[in-house]
Enzyme design. Sequence first.
Site, PDB file in Angstrom:
ATOM      1  N   CYS A   2       0.833  -1.197   0.000  1.00 46.18           N
ATOM      2  CA  CYS A   2       0.000   0.000   0.000  1.00 46.18           C
ATOM      3  C   CYS A   2       0.870   1.250   0.000  1.00 46.18           C
ATOM      4  O   CYS A   2       2.059   1.199   0.280  1.00 46.18           O
ATOM      5  CB  CYS A   2      -0.866   0.008   1.242  1.00 46.18           C
ATOM      6  SG  CYS A   2      -1.696  -1.553   1.526  1.00 46.18           S
ATOM      7  N   ARG A  27       3.749   1.379  -6.902  1.00 47.10           N
ATOM      8  CA  ARG A  27       3.805   0.311  -5.906  1.00 47.10           C
ATOM      9  C   ARG A  27       2.716  -0.739  -6.136  1.00 47.10           C
ATOM     10  O   ARG A  27       2.751  -1.806  -5.531  1.00 47.10           O
ATOM     11  CB  ARG A  27       3.624   0.897  -4.486  1.00 47.10           C
ATOM     12  CG  ARG A  27       4.729   1.842  -4.087  1.00 47.10           C
ATOM     13  CD  ARG A  27       4.333   2.710  -2.912  1.00 47.10           C
ATOM     14  NE  ARG A  27       4.260   1.974  -1.670  1.00 47.10           N
ATOM     15  CZ  ARG A  27       5.271   1.752  -0.858  1.00 47.10           C
ATOM     16  NH1 ARG A  27       6.477   2.204  -1.175  1.00 47.10           N
ATOM     17  NH2 ARG A  27       5.117   1.093   0.266  1.00 47.10           N
ATOM     18  N   TRP A  74      -3.250  -2.178  -1.517  1.00 45.79           N
ATOM     19  CA  TRP A  74      -2.962  -3.451  -2.189  1.00 45.79           C
ATOM     20  C   TRP A  74      -3.548  -4.493  -1.252  1.00 45.79           C
ATOM     21  O   TRP A  74      -3.040  -4.723  -0.168  1.00 45.79           O
ATOM     22  CB  TRP A  74      -1.457  -3.597  -2.359  1.00 45.79           C
ATOM     23  CG  TRP A  74      -0.971  -4.963  -2.728  1.00 45.79           C
ATOM     24  CD1 TRP A  74      -0.524  -5.937  -1.884  1.00 45.79           C
ATOM     25  CD2 TRP A  74      -0.856  -5.511  -4.047  1.00 45.79           C
ATOM     26  NE1 TRP A  74      -0.144  -7.042  -2.594  1.00 45.79           N
ATOM     27  CE2 TRP A  74      -0.333  -6.820  -3.911  1.00 45.79           C
ATOM     28  CE3 TRP A  74      -1.142  -5.022  -5.318  1.00 45.79           C
ATOM     29  CZ2 TRP A  74      -0.093  -7.636  -5.016  1.00 45.79           C
ATOM     30  CZ3 TRP A  74      -0.907  -5.848  -6.409  1.00 45.79           C
ATOM     31  CH2 TRP A  74      -0.384  -7.132  -6.250  1.00 45.79           C
ATOM     32  N   ASN A 100      -0.409   0.457   6.184  1.00 41.51           N
ATOM     33  CA  ASN A 100       0.341  -0.380   5.260  1.00 41.51           C
ATOM     34  C   ASN A 100       0.951  -1.494   6.101  1.00 41.51           C
ATOM     35  O   ASN A 100       1.593  -1.207   7.103  1.00 41.51           O
ATOM     36  CB  ASN A 100       1.422   0.486   4.587  1.00 41.51           C
ATOM     37  CG  ASN A 100       2.314  -0.313   3.662  1.00 41.51           C
ATOM     38  OD1 ASN A 100       2.050  -1.476   3.396  1.00 41.51           O
ATOM     39  ND2 ASN A 100       3.356   0.327   3.168  1.00 41.51           N
ATOM     40  N   GLY A 101       0.723  -2.751   5.727  1.00 35.80           N
ATOM     41  CA  GLY A 101       1.289  -3.862   6.497  1.00 35.80           C
ATOM     42  C   GLY A 101       0.209  -4.871   6.850  1.00 35.80           C
ATOM     43  O   GLY A 101      -0.874  -4.871   6.263  1.00 35.80           O
ATOM     44  N   GLU A 480      14.828 -22.846 -12.492  1.00 33.59           N
ATOM     45  CA  GLU A 480      14.441 -21.446 -12.275  1.00 33.59           C
ATOM     46  C   GLU A 480      15.583 -20.496 -12.664  1.00 33.59           C
ATOM     47  O   GLU A 480      15.355 -19.441 -13.271  1.00 33.59           O
ATOM     48  CB  GLU A 480      14.031 -21.255 -10.804  1.00 33.59           C
ATOM     49  CG  GLU A 480      13.816 -19.820 -10.359  1.00 33.59           C
ATOM     50  CD  GLU A 480      12.760 -19.062 -11.173  1.00 33.59           C
ATOM     51  OE1 GLU A 480      12.064 -19.662 -12.000  1.00 33.59           O
ATOM     52  OE2 GLU A 480      12.671 -17.829 -10.993  1.00 33.59           O
ATOM     53  N   LYS A 484      15.637 -17.466 -15.449  1.00 31.56           N
ATOM     54  CA  LYS A 484      15.958 -16.064 -15.121  1.00 31.56           C
ATOM     55  C   LYS A 484      17.010 -15.531 -16.081  1.00 31.56           C
ATOM     56  O   LYS A 484      16.882 -14.437 -16.613  1.00 31.56           O
ATOM     57  CB  LYS A 484      16.521 -15.929 -13.685  1.00 31.56           C
ATOM     58  CG  LYS A 484      15.581 -15.938 -12.532  1.00 31.56           C
ATOM     59  CD  LYS A 484      14.646 -14.786 -12.413  1.00 31.56           C
ATOM     60  CE  LYS A 484      13.383 -15.010 -13.195  1.00 31.56           C
ATOM     61  NZ  LYS A 484      12.340 -15.794 -12.589  1.00 31.56           N
ATOM     62  N   GLU A 487      15.634 -15.110 -19.755  1.00 30.40           N
ATOM     63  CA  GLU A 487      14.591 -14.116 -20.042  1.00 30.40           C
ATOM     64  C   GLU A 487      15.094 -12.685 -19.969  1.00 30.40           C
ATOM     65  O   GLU A 487      14.571 -11.825 -20.671  1.00 30.40           O
ATOM     66  CB  GLU A 487      13.335 -14.323 -19.178  1.00 30.40           C
ATOM     67  CG  GLU A 487      13.449 -13.991 -17.719  1.00 30.40           C
ATOM     68  CD  GLU A 487      12.131 -14.200 -16.958  1.00 30.40           C
ATOM     69  OE1 GLU A 487      11.059 -13.975 -17.514  1.00 30.40           O
ATOM     70  OE2 GLU A 487      12.216 -14.586 -15.770  1.00 30.40           O
ATOM     71  N   HIS A 503      23.719 -38.368 -20.405  1.00 28.60           N
ATOM     72  CA  HIS A 503      22.694 -38.877 -21.321  1.00 28.60           C
ATOM     73  C   HIS A 503      22.427 -37.908 -22.463  1.00 28.60           C
ATOM     74  O   HIS A 503      21.407 -38.032 -23.139  1.00 28.60           O
ATOM     75  CB  HIS A 503      21.405 -39.186 -20.550  1.00 28.60           C
ATOM     76  CG  HIS A 503      21.603 -40.214 -19.482  1.00 28.60           C
ATOM     77  ND1 HIS A 503      21.749 -41.555 -19.760  1.00 28.60           N
ATOM     78  CD2 HIS A 503      21.739 -40.087 -18.143  1.00 28.60           C
ATOM     79  CE1 HIS A 503      21.939 -42.218 -18.628  1.00 28.60           C
ATOM     80  NE2 HIS A 503      21.947 -41.347 -17.633  1.00 28.60           N
ATOM     81  N   LYS A 602       4.297  -9.283 -18.205  1.00 24.60           N
ATOM     82  CA  LYS A 602       4.274  -9.675 -16.795  1.00 24.60           C
ATOM     83  C   LYS A 602       3.199 -10.728 -16.542  1.00 24.60           C
ATOM     84  O   LYS A 602       3.402 -11.663 -15.779  1.00 24.60           O
ATOM     85  CB  LYS A 602       4.031  -8.434 -15.924  1.00 24.60           C
ATOM     86  CG  LYS A 602       3.996  -8.718 -14.429  1.00 24.60           C
ATOM     87  CD  LYS A 602       5.354  -9.174 -13.920  1.00 24.60           C
ATOM     88  CE  LYS A 602       5.354  -9.554 -12.452  1.00 24.60           C
ATOM     89  NZ  LYS A 602       6.516 -10.405 -12.120  1.00 24.60           N
TER      90      LYS A 602
HETATM   91  O1  M6R Z   1       1.562 -14.885 -12.801  1.00 24.62           O
HETATM   92  P1  M6R Z   1       2.087 -16.293 -12.933  1.00 24.62           P
HETATM   93  O2  M6R Z   1       2.888 -16.711 -11.763  1.00 24.62           O
HETATM   94  O3  M6R Z   1       0.993 -17.280 -13.240  1.00 24.62           O
HETATM   95  O4  M6R Z   1       3.033 -16.250 -14.189  1.00 24.62           O
HETATM   96  C1  M6R Z   1       3.627 -17.416 -14.676  1.00 24.62           C
HETATM   97  C2  M6R Z   1       4.750 -17.113 -15.631  1.00 24.62           C
HETATM   98  O5  M6R Z   1       4.268 -16.373 -16.731  1.00 24.62           O
HETATM   99  C3  M6R Z   1       5.876 -16.318 -14.955  1.00 24.62           C
HETATM  100  O6  M6R Z   1       6.370 -16.974 -13.834  1.00 24.62           O
HETATM  101  C4  M6R Z   1       7.041 -16.074 -15.943  1.00 24.62           C
HETATM  102  O7  M6R Z   1       7.653 -17.283 -16.247  1.00 24.62           O
HETATM  103  C5  M6R Z   1       8.040 -15.065 -15.369  1.00 24.62           C
HETATM  104  N1  M6R Z   1       8.412 -14.099 -16.357  1.00 24.62           N
HETATM  105  C6  M6R Z   1       9.288 -15.680 -14.868  1.00 24.62           C
HETATM  106  O8  M6R Z   1      10.192 -14.749 -14.384  1.00 24.62           O
END
Ligand code: M6R
Length: 607
Positions: A2, A27, A74, A100-101, A480, A484, A487, A503, A602
């Site tokens: 928030c 935010r 939020w 906020n919190g 993961e 990162k 992307e 393999h 996003k």
């Molecule tokens: O909002 P979501 O967690 O469902 O999104 C899933 C993926 O689109 C998301 O995690 C995407 O892979 C990110 N860009 C990874 O950093």
Amino acid sequence: MCGIVGYVGDRDATPVLVNALRKLEYRGYDSAGIAVIGPEGLVVRKAKGALRRLEELIATETIRGSCGIGHTRWATHGEPSDVNSHPHTDVSGRIAVVHNGIIENHAKLRAWLEGRGVAFRSQTDTEVIAHLVDHHYEGDLLKAVVAVMGRIEGSYALAVVCEDEPGKIVAVRKDSPLVVGLGKAENLIASDVPALLEYTREVVYLEDKEIAVLTRDRVDFFDGAGERLSKKPSHVDWDVAAAEKGGFEHFMLKEIHEQPKALTDTFRARVDGDGKVNLSEIGLDESWARARRVVITACGTAWHAGVVAKYAFERIARIPVDVDIASEFRYRSPLFDPSDIFIIISQSGETADTLAAMRMARSSGARVIAITNVVGSTLAREADLVMYTWAGPEIAVASTKAFTTQLMCVYLIAIRLAALRGALADADAARLVGELSRLPDSARAILDRQAEIQRFASQSFNKSKAFFMGRLFDYAISLESALKLKEISYTHSEAFAAGELKHGPIALVDDSTLVVAICTQRELFDKMDSNIKEVKARGATVLVVTFDGESYFDATADAVFRVPEAPGELTPILSVIPCQLYAYYCAIQRGLDPDKPRNLAKSVTVE
Ligand code: M6R
């Protein structure tokens, strides 16, 4: 997360508050509101949705008054709605509060207040504060706020006004930020510096449990006991854009650094004083213990949290787990058992494939637990149970704090389910909870050493390919970490279970390859060491991520990054952090904007 603002001075408060709230929009929020004290007394206006909706609401009236508070919410407790928006008022409508919190003991306080005849209007944790201030108010707002601080637990930044003391704002913080802006014949308060910069560059940062009492001509500071303090102002010389990122160069780096706090928020409200996991808030009761299987579906980073979850549930709760990418799950012909527990993980709660998988599960009769960051999202509304990650808005496309808080939720559910199924002795559960409670500090210790990762990135960012390998939980973090890196730095990166090296993947290893070996599973150190030697023999440069004080890989690796020791099943929350930082610094070295990676959105709300 928030946003709070407050103004007292010579100007009309309303336009100042709205203007300052606009500076906090970055935010993330789902509703906005203001409370102004003027000749008509305390006037509160609030509305769900964008700030524009609040502006439309007040466009046809003149709200007179030069003292007020404002808020962008939020949602955490209670869906986004007009009534749940802040400010909240006491029963008489003369005291207003923005917060906020998270107030962890709000349920107890609510019951206590209801027992004294208070009728609540909202579902929020914040409303208890307004009623408590009223309860303790005897003509001195500061004293009432000090009394309330003694009764509330959790994290908070608060700004409070009272009609009986017009021209005064009392503000306090604990674990949530608050900054005082010092002006000429006016003073302000805000959650973050950008909201203040149009009015002043002289600010005072409040520390935990410090109180500020603002009037037009002065600001007085007090400690949590109400004793006077002296505080030195600082001069802000950042520009507004930098200020929105809290001084960090990018939202991604800011969000990486927010992880210790986000992890604390996720953990703290779900663990009782006696160290037992308490998920009564989400409704996880005995009836869920009868399941024969857990099925997890998600996409991208959230799916990687699901891979960690598979290992964690099987080890901790001794229950079989299937984990699937949502877009695969929805088009294969999955078999359902009505006793299945579905866990659907999504930061946004709006990912199209994830929602489709959730709806398939529900229509098969299975029960669904959602782990999501966004209150009131479609996933949260449609699932049977919801566990919020409470990470605060994640703005960078690359998910970081959402991932580690998803993992925290996974561990808490696993421990609770284990207890319900009789799969974990009390002492073992207590030990795991104790270890979880240490992770935020361990994460902080890793962040303190980010320069080491930055240096390694500056030496290796131009490798044409990067492989991440590990075993068990380290394999999940390899997945993961590779995502990162690809992307945001556009480095071709892949992850594989280290046992798979021979393999196939080893055919690709040459002297242009970076291999990041995640080594936190002690029982498999010797296997990992062999894998590292195999890639080294083919010319790869190797970075090992392992524990503090561990020298097992010193002779084989080119570089070692160390994280604090933790039990093998809990290390993912720590081992991912250096990999997030590595991806970030590689993007920077390549001259890319990590917050805006090409071709990515996003939230993926279409197939
Ligand atoms: O909002 P979501 O967690 O469902 O999104 C899933 C993926 O689109 C998301 O995690 C995407 O892979 C990110 N860009 C990874 O950093």
